[in-house]
Design an enzyme around this catalytic site. Structure first.
Site, mmCIF file in Angstrom:
data_model
loop_
_atom_site.group_PDB
_atom_site.id
_atom_site.type_symbol
_atom_site.label_atom_id
_atom_site.label_comp_id
_atom_site.label_asym_id
_atom_site.label_seq_id
_atom_site.Cartn_x
_atom_site.Cartn_y
_atom_site.Cartn_z
ATOM 1 N N ASN A 63 0.660 -1.077 0.219
ATOM 2 C CA ASN A 63 0.376 -0.320 -0.155
ATOM 3 C C ASN A 63 0.706 1.098 -0.484
ATOM 4 O OD1 ASN A 63 -1.760 -2.083 0.184
ATOM 5 N ND2 ASN A 63 -2.067 -1.585 2.282
ATOM 6 N N ILE A 64 0.382 1.852 -0.232
ATOM 7 C CA ILE A 64 0.963 4.153 -0.712
ATOM 8 C C ILE A 64 0.508 4.498 0.057
ATOM 9 C CG2 ILE A 64 1.702 3.089 -3.052
ATOM 10 C CD1 ILE A 64 0.050 4.954 -3.659
ATOM 11 N N HIS A 70 5.960 -1.133 -3.059
ATOM 12 C CA HIS A 70 5.427 0.418 -3.914
ATOM 13 C C HIS A 70 5.603 1.900 -3.557
ATOM 14 C CE1 HIS A 70 2.585 -3.956 -5.111
ATOM 15 N NE2 HIS A 70 4.208 -3.656 -5.260
ATOM 16 N N CYS A 82 9.947 16.077 -9.604
ATOM 17 C CA CYS A 82 9.894 16.756 -11.862
ATOM 18 C C CYS A 82 10.412 15.588 -12.125
ATOM 19 C CB CYS A 82 9.908 17.961 -11.507
ATOM 20 S SG CYS A 82 10.447 18.229 -13.238
ATOM 21 N N CYS A 110 5.558 21.838 -13.169
ATOM 22 C CA CYS A 110 6.313 22.398 -12.203
ATOM 23 C C CYS A 110 6.997 23.340 -12.137
ATOM 24 C CB CYS A 110 7.962 21.082 -12.714
ATOM 25 S SG CYS A 110 9.388 21.563 -11.295
ATOM 26 N N CYS A 140 10.403 24.130 -14.625
ATOM 27 C CA CYS A 140 10.110 23.885 -15.107
ATOM 28 C C CYS A 140 9.023 23.957 -16.011
ATOM 29 C CB CYS A 140 11.746 22.490 -15.824
ATOM 30 S SG CYS A 140 10.708 21.253 -15.370
ATOM 31 N N GLY A 197 -5.359 -9.193 3.295
ATOM 32 C CA GLY A 197 -5.917 -7.838 2.124
ATOM 33 C C GLY A 197 -5.177 -7.904 0.890
ATOM 34 N N SER A 199 -4.740 -9.714 -2.808
ATOM 35 C CA SER A 199 -5.728 -10.916 -3.826
ATOM 36 C C SER A 199 -3.911 -11.499 -4.109
ATOM 37 C CB SER A 199 -5.319 -9.948 -4.998
ATOM 38 O OG SER A 199 -4.593 -9.333 -5.132
ATOM 39 N N GLU A 226 -12.077 -12.763 0.439
ATOM 40 C CA GLU A 226 -12.504 -14.151 -0.798
ATOM 41 C C GLU A 226 -10.873 -14.775 -0.706
ATOM 42 O OE1 GLU A 226 -14.015 -10.759 -4.144
ATOM 43 O OE2 GLU A 226 -12.148 -10.388 -2.962
HETATM 44 N N1 APR Z 1 -10.272 -7.509 5.243
HETATM 45 C C1 APR Z 1 -10.037 -7.775 4.575
HETATM 46 N N2 APR Z 1 -9.176 -8.328 2.738
HETATM 47 C C2 APR Z 1 -10.285 -7.539 2.054
HETATM 48 C C3 APR Z 1 -11.002 -6.604 2.767
HETATM 49 C C4 APR Z 1 -11.317 -6.576 4.286
HETATM 50 N N3 APR Z 1 -12.374 -5.225 4.530
HETATM 51 N N4 APR Z 1 -12.039 -5.924 1.699
HETATM 52 C C5 APR Z 1 -10.896 -6.751 0.608
HETATM 53 N N5 APR Z 1 -10.314 -7.418 1.097
HETATM 54 C C6 APR Z 1 -9.601 -8.614 -0.303
HETATM 55 C C7 APR Z 1 -10.156 -8.958 -1.044
HETATM 56 O O1 APR Z 1 -11.368 -9.674 -0.934
HETATM 57 C C8 APR Z 1 -8.866 -8.928 -2.171
HETATM 58 O O2 APR Z 1 -8.146 -10.074 -2.686
HETATM 59 O O3 APR Z 1 -8.233 -7.537 -0.373
HETATM 60 C C9 APR Z 1 -7.842 -7.745 -1.110
HETATM 61 C C10 APR Z 1 -7.091 -6.806 -2.287
HETATM 62 O O4 APR Z 1 -6.561 -6.927 -3.341
HETATM 63 P P1 APR Z 1 -6.115 -6.467 -4.244
HETATM 64 O O5 APR Z 1 -7.390 -5.073 -5.084
HETATM 65 O O6 APR Z 1 -5.827 -7.367 -5.667
HETATM 66 O O7 APR Z 1 -5.191 -5.842 -3.716
HETATM 67 P P2 APR Z 1 -3.472 -5.692 -3.464
HETATM 68 O O8 APR Z 1 -2.991 -6.863 -3.902
HETATM 69 O O9 APR Z 1 -3.218 -5.065 -2.555
HETATM 70 O O10 APR Z 1 -2.647 -5.475 -5.202
HETATM 71 C C11 APR Z 1 -1.555 -5.202 -4.999
HETATM 72 O O11 APR Z 1 -1.420 -4.180 -7.391
HETATM 73 O O12 APR Z 1 -2.677 -2.788 -8.843
HETATM 74 C C12 APR Z 1 -1.203 -2.830 -7.696
HETATM 75 O O13 APR Z 1 0.350 -2.030 -7.434
HETATM 76 C C13 APR Z 1 -1.398 -2.279 -6.843
HETATM 77 O O14 APR Z 1 0.115 -2.862 -4.648
HETATM 78 C C14 APR Z 1 -1.447 -3.077 -5.761
HETATM 79 C C15 APR Z 1 -0.840 -4.166 -6.040
HETATM 80 ZN ZN ZN Z 2 11.218 20.454 -13.307
#
Ligand code: APR
Ligand code: ZN
Length: 260
Positions: free
Chosen positions: A111-112, A128, A136, A159, A162, A200, A202, A228
């Site tokens: 996460n960011i 990430h 810039c 910017c 520049c 949390g 996928s 899920e």
């Molecule tokens: N509690 C637990 N899990 C949850 C919840 C919750 N409240 N809500 C959703 N989820 C689960 C979803 O079921 C899903 O499997 O969190 C997961 C999120 O998966 P993604 O959206 O794919 O996120 P992530 O795994 O962080 O993605 C990885 O993909 O797009 C790039 O750079 C981006 O860092 C990101 C990377």
């Molecule tokens: Zn610049």
């Protein structure tokens, strides 16, 4: 587990299993994805109302798309920015508490949103990057995120030195390498931990998604707390399907009860 067990019984059992893992752990690591920040109002990327259902990642989250059309990225970022003002939720605090208790030694996050740090976690490896600074790409001028966010409320930032539109936040876009020092430290943590807990995610984006296997190969016990099922659930010793913000505080309660 008998047939009449309800979902609640199954989750209870997994919570107990995860807490027991933590009580016996010497070096636990927690690995998080966007699912942990849903309760803070930040959307996930995949799943039901994921960002990638509404935005094309190639266009708004790849370095090629960004260089082609930075304005598109900033339009997308607006959705994150408003959310990124979010605050940590009970799941973030539960992890910070486990670090306080001396059992979690590092958080590895995809996460960011910097919510782990806001919740008090000290050792956070941001695979990430984060929305902390904006650079810039033409002249190298560095801006604080908050400063750019203010401008973004009115228009697309350019910017001030520049005039370039290529102001890029310090996050890893698709097509960019992960920060090598952070990735190698995350791999090191995955190798040396004896408990690895995914929350949390996928587990579909590499190289981040290879970390659970690295931990497994090094002999760690694995647990996952996710809304899920994922493709990798079969490698986990404990699998709790549910909301991190509900399950993690219960894991900490049970952990403290067992430790008494
Ligand atoms: N509690 C637990 N899990 C949850 C919840 C919750 N409240 N809500 C959703 N989820 C689960 C979803 O079921 C899903 O499997 O969190 C997961 C999120 O998966 P993604 O959206 O794919 O996120 P992530 O795994 O962080 O993605 C990885 O993909 O797009 C790039 O750079 C981006 O860092 C990101 C990377
Ligand atoms: Zn610049």
């Amino acid at each position: 587990m008998s047939f009449e067990d309800t979902d609640m019984d199954i989750i209870e059992e997994q919570i107990k299993k995860i807490s027991r893992m933590l009580v016996n752990a010497k070096h636990a690591v927690v690995f998080t994805g966007s699912g942990i920040s849903v309760a803070s109002g930040i959307p996930t990327f995949r799943g039901a109302d994921g960002l990638w259902m509404r935005w094309n990642p190639e266009e708004v989250a790849s370095i090629y798309g960004f260089k082609r059309n930075p304005a598109k990225f900033w339009e997308f970022a607006k959705e994150l920015i408003v959310k990124a003002k979010a605050s940590p939720n009970p799941a973030h605090y539960a992890i910070a508490e486990l670090e306080e208790e001396g059992v979690v030694k590092a958080v590895i996050t995809q996460n960011i949103d910097m919510l782990h740090q806001s919740a008090g976690s000290k050792k956070v490896l941001e695979l990430h990057g984060s929305m902390s600074y904006v650079d810039c790409l033409e002249c190298g001028k560095e801006y604080d995120w908050e400063y750019i966010e203010e401008i973004l409320k009115k228009k697309q930032p350019v910017c001030e030195v520049c005039g370039s539109e290529l102001l890029k936040p310090r996050v890893v876009f698709f097509g960019e390498p992960l920060p090598p020092d952070v990735l190698s430290e995350a791999m090191e943590e995955s190798r040396k931990c004896d408990v690895f807990i995914v929350v949390g995610s996928s587990l579909v984006v590499y190289p981040a998604a290879s970390l659970p296997e690295i931990a497994k190969r090094s002999g760690a016990k694995l647990a996952i707390v996710n809304l899920e099922p994922t493709e990798k659930d079969h490698i986990f010793d404990a699998v709790a399907y549910g909301k991190a913000e509900e399950i993690l505080p219960q894991v900490v309660e049970e952990f403290k009860r067992l430790r008494r």
